[in-house]
Design a protein around this motif. Structure first.
Motif, short mmCIF file in Angstrom:
data_model
loop_
_atom_site.label_atom_id
_atom_site.label_comp_id
_atom_site.label_asym_id
_atom_site.label_seq_id
_atom_site.Cartn_x
_atom_site.Cartn_y
_atom_site.Cartn_z
N SER A 22 24.53 -6.34 4.94
CA SER A 22 23.59 -5.24 4.71
C SER A 22 22.39 -5.35 5.64
O SER A 22 21.97 -4.36 6.26
CB SER A 22 23.11 -5.25 3.26
OG SER A 22 24.15 -4.92 2.38
N ALA A 23 21.82 -6.55 5.72
CA ALA A 23 20.65 -6.76 6.57
C ALA A 23 20.99 -6.52 8.04
O ALA A 23 20.20 -5.93 8.78
CB ALA A 23 20.11 -8.18 6.38
N TYR A 24 22.16 -6.97 8.45
CA TYR A 24 22.58 -6.78 9.84
C TYR A 24 22.78 -5.30 10.15
O TYR A 24 22.32 -4.79 11.17
CB TYR A 24 23.87 -7.56 10.07
CG TYR A 24 24.40 -7.51 11.48
CD1 TYR A 24 23.68 -8.02 12.55
CD2 TYR A 24 25.66 -6.97 11.75
CE1 TYR A 24 24.18 -7.99 13.84
CE2 TYR A 24 26.17 -6.93 13.03
CZ TYR A 24 25.42 -7.45 14.07
OH TYR A 24 25.92 -7.40 15.36
N GLY A 25 23.45 -4.58 9.25
CA GLY A 25 23.69 -3.16 9.44
C GLY A 25 22.41 -2.35 9.46
O GLY A 25 22.35 -1.28 10.08
N LEU A 26 21.38 -2.86 8.80
CA LEU A 26 20.10 -2.17 8.76
C LEU A 26 19.54 -1.96 10.16
O LEU A 26 18.92 -0.93 10.45
CB LEU A 26 19.13 -2.99 7.90
CG LEU A 26 17.75 -2.43 7.57
CD1 LEU A 26 17.31 -2.95 6.21
CD2 LEU A 26 16.71 -2.83 8.61
N PHE A 27 19.76 -2.91 11.05
CA PHE A 27 19.24 -2.81 12.41
C PHE A 27 19.95 -1.69 13.19
O PHE A 27 19.35 -1.04 14.04
CB PHE A 27 19.38 -4.14 13.14
CG PHE A 27 18.42 -5.19 12.64
CD1 PHE A 27 17.16 -5.30 13.19
CD2 PHE A 27 18.79 -6.04 11.61
CE1 PHE A 27 16.27 -6.26 12.73
CE2 PHE A 27 17.90 -7.00 11.14
CZ PHE A 27 16.64 -7.12 11.69
N PHE A 28 21.24 -1.49 12.90
CA PHE A 28 21.97 -0.39 13.53
C PHE A 28 21.40 0.95 13.05
O PHE A 28 21.19 1.87 13.85
CB PHE A 28 23.46 -0.49 13.19
CG PHE A 28 24.31 0.58 13.81
CD1 PHE A 28 24.60 0.56 15.15
CD2 PHE A 28 24.81 1.61 13.02
CE1 PHE A 28 25.40 1.56 15.73
CE2 PHE A 28 25.60 2.61 13.58
CZ PHE A 28 25.89 2.57 14.94
N ASP A 29 21.13 1.05 11.75
CA ASP A 29 20.52 2.26 11.19
C ASP A 29 19.17 2.53 11.84
O ASP A 29 18.85 3.67 12.20
CB ASP A 29 20.34 2.13 9.67
CG ASP A 29 21.65 1.99 8.93
OD1 ASP A 29 22.68 2.45 9.46
OD2 ASP A 29 21.65 1.41 7.83
N LEU A 30 18.36 1.48 11.99
CA LEU A 30 17.05 1.63 12.60
C LEU A 30 17.15 2.12 14.04
O LEU A 30 16.37 2.96 14.48
CB LEU A 30 16.30 0.29 12.55
CG LEU A 30 15.64 -0.09 11.24
CD1 LEU A 30 15.06 -1.50 11.33
CD2 LEU A 30 14.54 0.90 10.86
N ALA A 31 18.13 1.58 14.78
CA ALA A 31 18.30 1.96 16.18
C ALA A 31 18.61 3.45 16.29
O ALA A 31 18.04 4.16 17.14
CB ALA A 31 19.41 1.14 16.82
N LEU A 32 19.51 3.94 15.44
CA LEU A 32 19.86 5.36 15.49
C LEU A 32 18.68 6.23 15.06
O LEU A 32 18.46 7.32 15.61
CB LEU A 32 21.06 5.64 14.58
CG LEU A 32 22.38 4.94 14.96
CD1 LEU A 32 23.52 5.49 14.13
CD2 LEU A 32 22.69 5.11 16.44
N GLY A 33 17.90 5.73 14.09
CA GLY A 33 16.74 6.48 13.65
C GLY A 33 15.63 6.52 14.70
O GLY A 33 14.92 7.51 14.83
N MET A 34 15.48 5.44 15.47
CA MET A 34 14.43 5.35 16.48
C MET A 34 14.78 6.11 17.75
O MET A 34 13.89 6.56 18.48
CB MET A 34 14.16 3.89 16.83
CG MET A 34 13.48 3.08 15.75
SD MET A 34 13.52 1.31 16.15
CE MET A 34 12.80 1.31 17.80
N ALA A 35 16.07 6.21 18.04
CA ALA A 35 16.50 6.77 19.32
C ALA A 35 15.97 8.19 19.53
O ALA A 35 15.51 8.53 20.63
CB ALA A 35 18.03 6.76 19.42
N GLY A 36 16.02 9.02 18.49
CA GLY A 36 15.59 10.41 18.62
C GLY A 36 14.14 10.56 19.04
O GLY A 36 13.83 11.08 20.11
#
Length: 394
Positions: A342-356
């Protein structure tokens, strides 16, 4: 066959076990894909709300997934991965019911929107629960030595589910009406609940479970590397259409198709590379390839070169998630595996959220081609971080 059995299963048998489990990820993400291209149009055109509210109905799902990551990991670790997957599928049934209710109240726009947002939040939470639980279930079933294969196949199932679900949702709504969207979610998730009854569960591991804050700290360097690489994906999916338009080109969708095909092909062809060459070596090599692809997109003189750049970017990014994930999960006890995922996947979510917003600001100041140069620099930073982590390991 559990990994502890005396008879060593063949590679094909292990793959069959993994695929049989990650099929629930495919089912879950098929349900996530079905509304994704329909909901914004429904909110904007049928309910009459603005584009910001229409975008919110999609964004709220990703935010819900991000915020529910700690809870999803805790559920998988404490209640069992199969049971957590059951809860996730049941949540999709409930989300489908709310979606059906929302689309039947089109004459009451505000009420329809509120119910639809509740459905999207619930779908986002279940996305986090299913994604984490299925990976942890698969690892528990075939053994920790096959972690990379489980993560890789789970990614193929997730991307495949969304890729099929999005056009399927549009086709269903155009042919049958809006009622088919919520009904499809309920039906597919109910089928998943029927089939999961026959699947063997893995026992809940006894022992101390790390607090999520501690797990997050352990995941921080590896998750940062994942985020640095994944911003390129978020950049491409968010801005490729506008990038093509700014250059006077057509066929932006083919760029996304090339990325997706290369991504899946690399996972299928090189799924055992991490086991043979190590997570850091594979992650570093892949991020270098991704960097080259992003630089090609930056400098592309024609759509052909942009297509080649997207292909290299997809090929490069494909194994970064499982490669760094293997190295990350090794650092925490098996009793906290779900929390770690979960913690690892959180960083992927953050990356997609920050990209825009991040790349939107870059494009505003320097033009659309510059966003791919910026993404390439971030991917290169991921290479340097991974080199440092690999050296620190030894």
């Amino acid at each position: 066959m559990p990994a502890e059995d005396s008879a060593t299963p063949s590679s094909t048998a292990i793959t069959r076990q993994i695929v049989s489990i990650v099929s629930f990820t495919f089912l879950g993400f098929l349900c996530i894909g079905i509304p994704i291209a329909v909901v914004p149009g429904y909110v904007h055109e049928q309910l009459g709300f603005g584009t910001v509210i229409a975008g919110l109905t999609i964004g709220v799902q990703y935010l819900s997934t991000l915020l529910s990551r700690p809870t999803a990991g805790r559920i998988a670790d404490s209640l069992g991965t199969k049971k957590a997957t059951v809860y996730g599928l049941a949540g999709i049934v409930a989300s489908g019911l709310l979606t059906l209710l929302a689309t039947s109240l089109q004459s009451l726009p505000l009420l329809s929107l509120i119910i639809l947002l509740a459905a999207r939040v619930l779908l986002g939470v279940t996305q986090g629960v299913v994604g984490v639980s299925v990976i942890s279930w698969g690892i528990g079933q075939v053994g920790g030595e096959h972690t990379a294969r489980v993560i890789s196949w789970n990614g193929i199932a997730a991307y495949g589910g969304i890729a099929i679900g999005a056009p399927l949702g549009v086709l269903m709504v155009d042919s049958l009406g809006l009622w088919s969207m919520g009904s499809a979610l309920m039906l597919l998730a109910a089928l998943g609940l029927l089939f999961i009854r026959r699947k063997p569960s893995v026992p809940v591991l006894a022992g101390e479970r790390l607090p999520f804050r501690s797990v997050l700290w352990h995941m921080l360097p590896y998750g940062t590397g994942l985020a640095l690489a994944s911003i390129g994906y978020g950049t491409l999916t968010t801005f490729v259409t506008l990038y093509y338009s700014s250059r006077g080109w057509s066929g932006a969708a083919y760029c996304l198709t090339a990325f997706g095909i290369a991504f899946i092909a690399a996972r299928l062809l090189f799924i055992n590379a991490i086991k043979h060459h190590g997570g850091f070596n594979v992650a570093i090599s892949c991020m270098v390839i991704e960097t080259v692809g992003l630089l090609l997109l930056w400098l592309a003189p024609s759509p052909t070169f942009a297509l080649l750049g997207a292909t290299l970017a997809g090929f490069g990014l494909s194994l970064v998630y499982p490669a760094l994930g293997v190295e990350a999960i090794e650092r925490i006890p098996a009793t906290s595996r779900g929390a770690g995922l979960s913690a690892y996947g959180l960083f992927f979510d953050l990356a997609l959220g920050m990209a825009g917003p991040l790349m939107g600001a870059v494009a505003l100041g320097y033009g659309y081609p510059s966003i791919f140069f910026s993404a390439a620099l971030l991917a290169l930073a991921g290479v340097l971080l991974s080199l440092w982590l690999a050296r620190a390991k030894h």
